[in-house]
Design a protein around this motif. Structure first.
Motif, PDB file in Angstrom:
ATOM      1  N   SER A 468      80.361  32.401  28.538  1.00  0.00           N
ATOM      2  CA  SER A 468      80.433  30.975  28.852  1.00  0.00           C
ATOM      3  C   SER A 468      79.210  30.556  29.663  1.00  0.00           C
ATOM      4  O   SER A 468      78.939  31.128  30.729  1.00  0.00           O
ATOM      5  CB  SER A 468      81.718  30.681  29.635  1.00  0.00           C
ATOM      6  OG  SER A 468      81.786  29.321  29.997  1.00  0.00           O
ATOM      7  N   THR A 469      78.466  29.568  29.145  1.00  0.00           N
ATOM      8  CA  THR A 469      77.263  29.077  29.824  1.00  0.00           C
ATOM      9  C   THR A 469      77.292  27.545  29.867  1.00  0.00           C
ATOM     10  O   THR A 469      78.067  26.899  29.147  1.00  0.00           O
ATOM     11  CB  THR A 469      75.979  29.520  29.095  1.00  0.00           C
ATOM     12  OG1 THR A 469      75.903  28.843  27.839  1.00  0.00           O
ATOM     13  CG2 THR A 469      75.947  31.016  28.873  1.00  0.00           C
ATOM     14  N   ASP A 470      76.401  26.990  30.677  1.00  0.00           N
ATOM     15  CA  ASP A 470      76.238  25.538  30.648  1.00  0.00           C
ATOM     16  C   ASP A 470      75.341  25.175  29.464  1.00  0.00           C
ATOM     17  O   ASP A 470      74.817  26.073  28.771  1.00  0.00           O
ATOM     18  CB  ASP A 470      75.703  25.024  31.981  1.00  0.00           C
ATOM     19  CG  ASP A 470      74.213  25.287  32.201  1.00  0.00           C
ATOM     20  OD1 ASP A 470      73.584  25.949  31.357  1.00  0.00           O
ATOM     21  OD2 ASP A 470      73.680  24.836  33.230  1.00  0.00           O
ATOM     22  N   TYR A 476      77.911  30.836  33.605  1.00  0.00           N
ATOM     23  CA  TYR A 476      78.973  30.499  34.559  1.00  0.00           C
ATOM     24  C   TYR A 476      79.562  31.784  35.151  1.00  0.00           C
ATOM     25  O   TYR A 476      79.781  32.769  34.432  1.00  0.00           O
ATOM     26  CB  TYR A 476      80.096  29.733  33.874  1.00  0.00           C
ATOM     27  CG  TYR A 476      79.783  28.294  33.533  1.00  0.00           C
ATOM     28  CD1 TYR A 476      79.386  27.394  34.527  1.00  0.00           C
ATOM     29  CD2 TYR A 476      79.919  27.823  32.235  1.00  0.00           C
ATOM     30  CE1 TYR A 476      79.112  26.063  34.219  1.00  0.00           C
ATOM     31  CE2 TYR A 476      79.647  26.500  31.915  1.00  0.00           C
ATOM     32  CZ  TYR A 476      79.238  25.628  32.915  1.00  0.00           C
ATOM     33  OH  TYR A 476      78.971  24.313  32.614  1.00  0.00           O
ATOM     34  N   VAL A 481      83.935  29.441  35.920  1.00  0.00           N
ATOM     35  CA  VAL A 481      84.405  29.834  34.593  1.00  0.00           C
ATOM     36  C   VAL A 481      85.731  29.136  34.318  1.00  0.00           C
ATOM     37  O   VAL A 481      86.703  29.313  35.065  1.00  0.00           O
ATOM     38  CB  VAL A 481      84.578  31.360  34.489  1.00  0.00           C
ATOM     39  CG1 VAL A 481      85.111  31.745  33.106  1.00  0.00           C
ATOM     40  CG2 VAL A 481      83.259  32.068  34.759  1.00  0.00           C
ATOM     41  N   ALA A 482      85.769  28.345  33.260  1.00  0.00           N
ATOM     42  CA  ALA A 482      87.007  27.641  32.901  1.00  0.00           C
ATOM     43  C   ALA A 482      88.072  28.647  32.468  1.00  0.00           C
ATOM     44  O   ALA A 482      87.772  29.678  31.859  1.00  0.00           O
ATOM     45  CB  ALA A 482      86.726  26.663  31.765  1.00  0.00           C
ATOM     46  N   ASP A 483      89.321  28.338  32.794  1.00  0.00           N
ATOM     47  CA  ASP A 483      90.426  29.248  32.464  1.00  0.00           C
ATOM     48  C   ASP A 483      90.480  29.566  30.975  1.00  0.00           C
ATOM     49  O   ASP A 483      90.715  30.714  30.576  1.00  0.00           O
ATOM     50  CB  ASP A 483      91.761  28.633  32.901  1.00  0.00           C
ATOM     51  CG  ASP A 483      91.912  28.607  34.424  1.00  0.00           C
ATOM     52  OD1 ASP A 483      91.189  29.366  35.098  1.00  0.00           O
ATOM     53  OD2 ASP A 483      92.758  27.835  34.926  1.00  0.00           O
ATOM     54  N   ASN A 484      90.220  28.561  30.143  1.00  0.00           N
ATOM     55  CA  ASN A 484      90.324  28.792  28.695  1.00  0.00           C
ATOM     56  C   ASN A 484      89.107  29.520  28.121  1.00  0.00           C
ATOM     57  O   ASN A 484      89.063  29.844  26.944  1.00  0.00           O
ATOM     58  CB  ASN A 484      90.553  27.478  27.953  1.00  0.00           C
ATOM     59  CG  ASN A 484      89.416  26.486  28.141  1.00  0.00           C
ATOM     60  OD1 ASN A 484      88.420  26.792  28.808  1.00  0.00           O
ATOM     61  ND2 ASN A 484      89.559  25.300  27.561  1.00  0.00           N
ATOM     62  N   ALA A 485      88.080  29.762  28.981  1.00  0.00           N
ATOM     63  CA  ALA A 485      86.888  30.482  28.526  1.00  0.00           C
ATOM     64  C   ALA A 485      87.004  31.979  28.762  1.00  0.00           C
ATOM     65  O   ALA A 485      86.249  32.764  28.181  1.00  0.00           O
ATOM     66  CB  ALA A 485      85.639  29.953  29.235  1.00  0.00           C
ATOM     67  N   MET A 486      87.951  32.374  29.619  1.00  0.00           N
ATOM     68  CA  MET A 486      88.089  33.796  29.939  1.00  0.00           C
ATOM     69  C   MET A 486      88.593  34.585  28.737  1.00  0.00           C
ATOM     70  O   MET A 486      89.516  34.174  28.038  1.00  0.00           O
ATOM     71  CB  MET A 486      89.068  33.997  31.100  1.00  0.00           C
ATOM     72  CG  MET A 486      88.497  33.689  32.464  1.00  0.00           C
ATOM     73  SD  MET A 486      87.153  34.805  32.938  1.00  0.00           S
ATOM     74  CE  MET A 486      88.011  36.372  33.062  1.00  0.00           C
ATOM     75  N   THR A 502      81.616  37.017  35.020  1.00  0.00           N
ATOM     76  CA  THR A 502      81.513  35.989  33.984  1.00  0.00           C
ATOM     77  C   THR A 502      82.849  35.823  33.259  1.00  0.00           C
ATOM     78  O   THR A 502      83.892  36.272  33.745  1.00  0.00           O
ATOM     79  CB  THR A 502      80.421  36.365  32.981  1.00  0.00           C
ATOM     80  OG1 THR A 502      80.844  37.504  32.222  1.00  0.00           O
ATOM     81  CG2 THR A 502      79.109  36.692  33.694  1.00  0.00           C
ATOM     82  N   SER A 503      82.783  35.225  32.076  1.00  0.00           N
ATOM     83  CA  SER A 503      84.006  35.005  31.297  1.00  0.00           C
ATOM     84  C   SER A 503      84.517  36.275  30.620  1.00  0.00           C
ATOM     85  O   SER A 503      85.576  36.254  30.000  1.00  0.00           O
ATOM     86  CB  SER A 503      83.760  33.916  30.242  1.00  0.00           C
ATOM     87  OG  SER A 503      82.648  34.248  29.421  1.00  0.00           O
TER      88      SER A 503
END
Length: 546
Positions: A468-470, A476, A481-486, A502-503
């Motif tokens: 997960s990156t910007d 990130y 790190v967004a929960d849904n990206a993990m 990271t994710s």
């Protein structure tokens, strides 16, 4: 007073060293290591002497080691090749220690380690700065290909001599003696007399021994990138007993390695060059047993839920339980159509001693308003006739430390161009002048060397699609790190990532490639060392789960 490059070992130290080696007596004068040896032994003189010679074109004795002195330099901590021949005199008795045993004793005995590494570093500095020899590079100073090779050797502290065919009679004589045509340049001539025409960086790395081979084991940690963050992680991981491999596509130091003088890094009141700081950290990591290899460039990463597999350049695959991305960011190209024509022949992305020589009494341009640009401008101003700093904004102090701003203002031969852009580059083969645009007004300056330090593009292409990156590619970590990206793994279900994680669990990002990082050496070093404590936590979790 004893020369610190050639200290005398105490009997107590020699007794410790004897535990790691074997004693040999030589009935005749004997060659104990020679130019080009990839792995050569360390010797302590118990009686007699060892004579170290440069038997190249200018044959000479480098040093004669006497009673209780020792051979070697920091090349012995890696796979770099021997630069000289060494002869044990008739009747000499020597203590021989193999390179792997030498590394082991250095990691265990601090007093001996300090003595050896201090001597090794000073010997390397003397060899690089005072002796002419090593690998010979023959080519034109205005050649992009030649510049790339010179730059690689400079940043990797590879002992070499550059012979410029534009001015050197010796270069022309060598071309004639080896029947080499100018369209075959550049060429490398190693100390053993072997010729390599139009070498790649990889071929050069193999010649010098900086490309280090390592096994196909499953390592505890793989560190991608040898800037301050990656090197700090390397030192802490290796010193804490983890098995670790570190790779880099160019040279130790990253962006910081390009800084001519860092003065605000804690513990160095008179400053230190980024290249020297990186070299010391590089040796420090090897002291603890870290495997560092250059140039290996990361190309693709895979994760199977248990471990990571990195696919690197040169066809290498590396497996590790955890990974640290420390690949940093590169300066962006100027948005000018013919920029690539002049890269390495007038346009540069770092300012080293090699550049300073070609800048003597010339007009120089520096683009950028950060600390790296300021350090480069002040360094080059000591050699150039004039230095012109070009910034898009109207305040140099926005991104640059105040101490640098004040020195630039006080420098008599530095001119600051605010609210200005470079819009054109002019020259036939080498840069001859640049066109500046200041609020719609254009002017042409006879700038022959342009150093650009603008923008920061994260080196994260090798992670495309799996991390997960910007939108710009910065990675990130932690709470960003967004929960849904993990990526969910059964053993890490509902666990939040650690602050530098990271994710993907077990994958960490540090330094300039990380979203939200502070672009300073000290913070990069802090993140690199902190990541290792988080890896210990991660490895402990996986061990418990298994």
């Amino acid at each position: 007073m004893t020369d610190p490059r050639f200290p005398i070992l105490t009997q107590k130290q020699i007794n410790v060293l004897k535990e790691y080696g074997t004693i040999e007596t030589f009935e005749e004068s004997t060659l104990v290591f020679q130019v080009g040896d990839n792995s050569y032994d360390f010797f302590v003189v118990l009686s007699g002497e060892v004579c170290v010679k440069d038997e190249g074109y200018n044959e000479k004795v480098i040093v004669t080691h006497g009673l209780n002195e020792f051979t070697g330099d920091n090349s012995m901590l890696s796979s770099r090749k021997a630069q000289f021949n060494a002869y044990a005199s008739k009747g000499s008795t020597l203590l021989r220690i193999k390179p792997d045993k030498l590394q082991h004793l250095i990691s265990k005995h601090s007093d001996i380690s300090d003595l050896l590494l201090s001597a090794f570093l000073q010997r390397q500095e003397t060899m690089l700065n005072e002796f002419s020899g090593g690998i010979k590079l023959i080519g034109s100073q205005s050649s992009k290909e030649t510049y790339a090779l010179r730059d690689f050797m400079e940043k990797n502290h590879i002992w070499h001599t550059f012979l410029n065919i534009d001015i050197s009679e010796e270069a022309l004589q060598l071309l004639d003696s080896f029947s080499i045509k100018e369209d075959e340049l550049p060429i490398l001539l190693n100390p053993a007399g072997e010729v390599c025409r139009k070498p790649t960086i990889l071929e050069l790395a193999k010649q010098a021994g900086v490309l280090m081979e390592f096994g196909d084991d499953l390592y505890d940690v793989l560190i991608v990138g040898a800037g301050p963050a990656g090197l700090a992680a390397s030192v802490y991981a290796a010193s804490e007993g983890l098995t670790v491999v570190t790779i880099d596509g160019n040279a130790p130091g990253g962006q910081a390695g390009k800084s001519s003088k860092i003065e605000n890094y804690l513990g160095f009141p008179t400053g230190i060059s980024g290249n020297d700081l990186a070299n010391k950290a590089y040796i420090q990591a090897q002291k603890f047993g870290c495997n560092i290899s250059i140039p290996y460039r990361a190309e693709k990463l895979e994760y199977n839920g248990d471990y990571f597999t990195l696919y690197a350049s040169n066809g290498k695959q590396i497996k590790a339980k955890s990974v640290i991305a420390a690949t940093g960011a590169n300066y962006r190209q100027l948005p000018i159509g013919n920029i690539e024509k002049f890269e390495g022949s007038g346009v540069f992305y770092s300012a080293t001693g090699m550049n300073a020589v070609s800048c003597k009494n010339e007009l120089i341009g520096v683009i950028g308003g950060g600390n790296s640009a300021g350090q480069a401008a002040l360094f080059l101003a000591e050699h150039a006739k004039e230095v012109h700093i070009v910034i898009r904004g109207n305040d140099l102090g926005t991104k640059m430390s105040d101490y640098l701003v004040q020195r630039i203002i006080a420098a008599p031969n530095i001119t600051l161009h605010k609210e200005t852009n470079v819009v054109d580059l002019i020259g036939t083969h080498h840069l001859e002048s640049v066109v500046l645009n200041t609020k719609g007004t254009k002017q042409t300056l006879g700038i022959s060397n342009l150093f650009t330090f603008i923008g920061a593009k994260p080196c994260s292409e090798w992670l495309s699609g799996i991390i997960s990156t910007d939108p710009k590619g910065f990675i990130y970590t932690g709470p960003d790190v967004a929960d849904n990206a993990m990526i969910q793994c059964p053993i890490f279900e509902n666990r939040k990532p650690q602050s530098l994680e990271t994710s993907i669990p077990g994958f960490f990002a540090v330094g300039d490639v990380r979203k939200g990082s502070v672009k300073r050496v000290a913070s990069a070093v802090g993140e690199g060392s902190m990541a290792i404590s988080q890896i210990h936590q991660y490895l402990a979790e996986t061990k418990v789960s298994s």
